[in-house]
Design an enzyme around this catalytic site. Sequence first.
Site, short mmCIF file in Angstrom:
data_model
loop_
_atom_site.label_atom_id
_atom_site.label_comp_id
_atom_site.label_asym_id
_atom_site.label_seq_id
_atom_site.Cartn_x
_atom_site.Cartn_y
_atom_site.Cartn_z
CG HIS A 199 -2.31 -0.88 1.07
ND1 HIS A 199 -2.25 -2.10 1.26
CD2 HIS A 199 -3.45 -0.61 0.52
CE1 HIS A 199 -3.23 -2.52 1.18
NE2 HIS A 199 -3.93 -1.72 0.50
CE LYS A 208 -4.05 -0.45 4.53
NZ LYS A 208 -5.20 0.21 4.75
#
Length: 251
Positions: A141, A145
């Site tokens: 990600h 995040k």
Amino acid sequence: MVNILLSGADGAMGKVLTELVEENEKFFISAGLARTYEELEDFVIYDDINNITEDVDVIIDFSSKDNLNNLLKYAEDNNLPLILATTGYDEKDMENIRKASESIPLVQSGNFSLGVHVMVYVSKILAGLLDDFDIEIIEKHHNKKKDAPSGTANMIYDAVNQIKDHKLKKVYGRHGFTDKKDKNEVGMHSLRAGTINGEHEIIFAGEDEVITLSHSASSKRIFALGSLKAAEYLIGKDKGMFDFDEILGIG
């Protein structure tokens, strides 16, 4: 037309969903909820859920786990379907969600991509067929995040663990010298870099052969599309906690 209360209206996903709804005649955002009050051209964003006066048919939440209890109470008090598209819930949060589903229709998922849910479904089938294969899960990600492993990685793990009669155990990454891998060990590997929208991979590795399932998100629109599909499914439902297998008609 379905009137949406959009929680997290000022966030990245809130803006994506707003753009998508503008292209869809079935839905209308009647009000938003965020950290600050703001009057937009199409709808008002409130900073207090109790001040909302507009008509609402369903709540879609792309905000933070910190807003969960307020959303649950508002949904229960107003008998509204609730779509929880936020990650990072702990067991106490999940207990509150399950309790709320006894009085309202609700969908909660670590990922609202329709493709991811098909991937999870196929992963369960493979886990049941490949008894002697090692399993590893990798997720990637963007560097902003906060939670790791991702909600989707945990969702994939939970699915295969269910098929394995809950005999599996998570191992978060590896370093140094370790013992030989136990057959019930599942490595959970998280990468955070750049602007990656979300990539997930589950590996089934046997003797001299490997099966890999992977999913890559090219934009955040796929999660917004999934939330709208879930919202449309919940309209008219009485109560209960619904999952994407039911929404997609699989399983």
